[in-house]
Design an enzyme around this catalytic site. Structure first.
Site, PDB file in Angstrom:
ATOM      1  N   LEU A   1       0.936  -1.402  -0.385  1.00 58.18           N
ATOM      2  CA  LEU A   1       0.296   0.259   0.141  1.00 58.18           C
ATOM      3  C   LEU A   1       0.472   0.833  -0.078  1.00 58.18           C
ATOM      4  O   LEU A   1       0.527   2.276  -0.277  1.00 58.18           O
ATOM      5  CB  LEU A   1      -0.903   0.323   1.376  1.00 58.18           C
ATOM      6  CG  LEU A   1      -1.889  -1.024   1.159  1.00 58.18           C
ATOM      7  CD1 LEU A   1      -2.501  -0.653   2.364  1.00 58.18           C
ATOM      8  CD2 LEU A   1      -3.069  -0.421   0.084  1.00 58.18           C
TER       9      LEU A   1
ATOM     10  N   ARG B   1      -4.162  -4.724  21.207  1.00 59.59           N
ATOM     11  CA  ARG B   1      -4.101  -5.880  21.126  1.00 59.59           C
ATOM     12  C   ARG B   1      -2.806  -6.766  22.162  1.00 59.59           C
ATOM     13  O   ARG B   1      -3.013  -7.472  21.848  1.00 59.59           O
ATOM     14  CB  ARG B   1      -2.649  -5.773  19.218  1.00 59.59           C
ATOM     15  CG  ARG B   1      -4.004  -5.668  18.148  1.00 59.59           C
ATOM     16  CD  ARG B   1      -3.632  -5.403  16.764  1.00 59.59           C
ATOM     17  NE  ARG B   1      -4.369  -5.572  15.833  1.00 59.59           N
ATOM     18  CZ  ARG B   1      -3.688  -5.479  14.668  1.00 59.59           C
ATOM     19  NH1 ARG B   1      -3.000  -5.429  14.597  1.00 59.59           N
ATOM     20  NH2 ARG B   1      -5.281  -5.397  13.190  1.00 59.59           N
TER      21      ARG B   1
END
Length: 680
Positions: free
Chosen positions: A72, A360
């Protein structure tokens, strides 16, 4: 500046030095971002875009840009710079740019659009990101990321990215860990793939237009530095073995992260650190290398035969509930036979405000704690303890969708998560619609990377670094769905507006392959390849990689300690010595040779692993994904020490036998207050 343990005067963070890593490194001069913006935080980026010099269209045609990586960040940068009129060369080791590892991202991309009218804003996304990173990222960079995020969605929609939509046709959102709003845009469980296809088609348009030249199956093996500036790369054609020299006016590294230093990770098998590590050895500082992210939602390890782990999107934590049996004796039972009163929904119990949507690092650490208590589920696996002894441990917790199916209906769950459920069923042979998934944390992303300034330029002039390859935006822990955001922000919007300030000094003096610095770089690559092929030992590069991964996971993984890190450094140094004396690489350079490719990557991973352990040893605090056993609260939460460690650790290479030099860039917060994180 407020800290968890008190306060220090504003703009005057402490310069105390940790004692743990003394003898492993040399203290260096303080590091300051020379182009850091000032003024009101919401005006810094717009003012900088105006202040940066322009390059007129006629001059752009005279300027050459090399971009390493087509994910990306790299794909978006190639498309944007090509469309602007620069001459771009794009490199990737895959057989197609579409196979960059960005394709593996599943759950979504964050943007502060506030479509749900639930209190989101640019400032809230900025705040959540800095807090989620445990106050170890630059506030100017993070605010810019949050500000640009809204533009990314518009760009991708215009490209035809098939984001999920509500019944009325509006773009849908869901939540991710570490936030209490819905700001994550998604394309089922294929968000990374769809976004990458958007960047890829934009880049291919420029390939057809002649502004971008594409080099697939080429691996960067060295950076060319001329008169202190990055001027090109040495690459190997992975099919023919040809060593090629490619020169330019500026080099952009967008080669992703180094999670594969752990051998077992969610990264693609080919993901490596070579591009960034070669740049590091040429003078680019490596920042916060010990900051690695452990993702809480992965399919557990099933045995020693594995060479990769599979990620299950964090989006599953929106509707799935995580639990373990309250009693260890129930761990062998079919989870459907364990009554509700005997289940411990531990994240909901410990963190009632965020529940299963804690960040996370916290979700990962608590899963480990449950298994350490003997309440893990699934088949037992063999682990090597810190003392070298083997033990049988169950490494898994349940991710249960029974409540969601009962509330929403199976069809609605299939619509949101169907491809993820199918993937889990194919890999495990279990039906997650009928029985809870089993998940466990695994190495996923890295927040460390090459040091860059506000313009994304490294300490080597002319070398720019984007996406996961740099360190700048995520601090000590990345919030879910922010990797895609950073990659596209850097590629589409940030780099094109900062690299032009450097290129405005062009046209630059032309150099050719006969320049001494170019010849030296090429010779170094050729000699290194010859060395790999001539050692003639008995062990494969894979065997060394697996051994390195075991060391890194045991001593520099989810939990670290001074004793363990010192042991890891000694073990890695022994491994490095054996690697260079007992490596066996079959075949030749003049052909496709994956054994040779792997040797170069593992050699760089070994050197990186040592620096990661030194960095972790020096940082005697727990923050984000970096948990030090010696630094925790009474209830086992991570305990930061802002008076000592509110800085970016930027490491300078000093040679094969030299100790790395530590440069500290102080982290100053003017728009928010540093606090001990709480998600309870």
């Amino acid at each position: 500046m407020a800290s968890a343990q008190g306060t220090t005067p504003l703009n005057q963070p402490s310069q105390q030095v940790s004692d743990d890593a003394r003898g492993y490194y040399t203290p260096g001069a303080p590091l300051v971002d020379p182009v850091a913006p000032t003024g009101p935080i919401d005006q810094r980026w717009s003012q900088r875009k105006f202040d940066n010099r322009l390059v007129n269209p006629a001059n752009r045609r005279k300027l050459d840009v090399i971009i390493v990586g087509t994910g990306l960040a790299g794909g978006a940068a190639a498309a944007t710079l090509g469309e602007a009129g620069y001459n771009v060369k794009s490199f990737c080791y895959q057989d197609s740019p579409r196979r960059a590892h960005s394709i593996a991202a599943q759950g979504g991309i964050n943007a502060a659009k506030n479509y749900k009218e639930d209190g989101d804003s640019t400032f809230r996304l900025f705040y959540d990101t800095v807090k989620g990173g445990d106050y170890r990222s630059r506030e100017s960079n993070v605010y810019r990321l949050a500000e640009v995020s809204a533009n990314i969605i518009d760009q991708c929609v215009a490209q035809g990215v098939p984001f999920a939509r509500e019944y009325g046709g509006l773009l849908d959102n869901r939540s991710f860990g570490g936030v209490q709003v819905s700001r994550t845009f998604y394309a089922r469980g294929q968000t990374g793939q769809q976004l990458l296809l958007g960047a890829y088609q934009a880049m291919e348009r420029q390939v057809a237009a002649g502004t971008v030249e594409q080099f697939t199956r080429h691996e960067m093996l060295e950076l060319v530095v001329v008169d202190g500036k990055a001027r090109g790369i040495i690459a190997r054609d992975m099919v023919t073995g040809e060593i090629q020299t490619h020169l330019a006016d500026v080099v952009v590294i967008a080669s992703g992260g180094y999670g594969n230093v752990f051998f077992l990770s969610t990264n693609a098998m080919g993901s490596n650190v070579t591009a960034t590590w070669r740049a590091h050895r040429k003078g680019a500082y490596m920042a916060n290398p010990c900051y690695t992210q452990i993702h809480p939602t992965c399919i557990p390890v099933s045995g020693a035969h594995q060479s990769k782990l599979t990620l299950m999107s964090e989006s599953l934590r929106n509707d799935g509930r995580i639990w373990v049996p309250k009693k260890a004796e129930d761990c062998d039972k079919d989870p459907r036979d364990i009554p509700e009163e005997d289940r411990d929904y531990y994240l909901e119990r410990i963190y009632p405000s965020f529940g299963n949507l804690v960040p996370r690092d916290i979700a990962s650490r608590q899963a480990k704690n449950m298994c350490d208590e003997g309440r893990g589920v699934g088949p037992a696996v063999t682990e090597i303890g810190p003392d070298g002894s083997e033990q049988q441990v169950r490494r898994g917790v349940y991710l249960d969708f029974a409540d969601a199916i009962g509330r929403m209906g199976r069809k609605a769950v299939e619509t949101k998560y169907g491809n993820l459920f199918d993937m889990y069923a194919r890999i495990t042979g279990e039906d997650p619609y009928e029985t809870p998934m089993r998940i466990y944390p695994a190495v996923h992303y890295v927040m460390g990377g090459l040091w860059v300034d506000y313009h994304l330029q490294s300490t080597i002039p002319g070398l720019f670094v984007t996406g996961e390859a740099n360190f700048s935006d995520h601090g000590a822990n990345r919030l879910g769905a922010s990797a895609l955001m950073q990659g596209l922000a850097d590629g589409y919007f940030v780099l094109p507006n900062t690299i032009r300030d450097y290129l405005a000094d062009g046209p630059f003096e032309k150099i050719d392959e006969s320049h001494p610095a170019v010849v030296e770089a090429r010779t170094d690559v050729e000699q290194r390849i010859a060395k790999f092929l001539s050692i003639g030992g008995t062990r494969s590069a894979d065997s060394f990689h697996k051994q390195l991964g075991n060391i890194m996971w045991e001593y520099c993984g989810m939990e670290r300690s001074e004793e363990g890190l010192r042991k890891a450094i000694d073990l890695i140094r022994e491994l490095k010595a054996e690697f260079w004396s007992n490596l066996r690489v079959l075949g030749t350079n003049e052909s496709l040779n994956q054994s040779l490719e792997k040797a170069g990557r593992v050699a760089d991973f070994i050197e990186l692993g040592e620096l990661m352990c030194i960095d972790a040893l020096n940082r005697r605090e727990s923050c984000g994904g970096h948990f030090r056993a010696e630094s925790q609260t009474e209830d086992g939460e991570a305990l930061r020490h802002d008076d000592e460690f509110a800085y970016v650790a930027a490491w300078e290479w000093t040679g094969e036998d030299g100790a790395p030099v530590l440069h500290k860039e102080d982290l100053i917060y003017t728009a928010i207050e540093m606090k001990q994180r709480s998600y309870k």
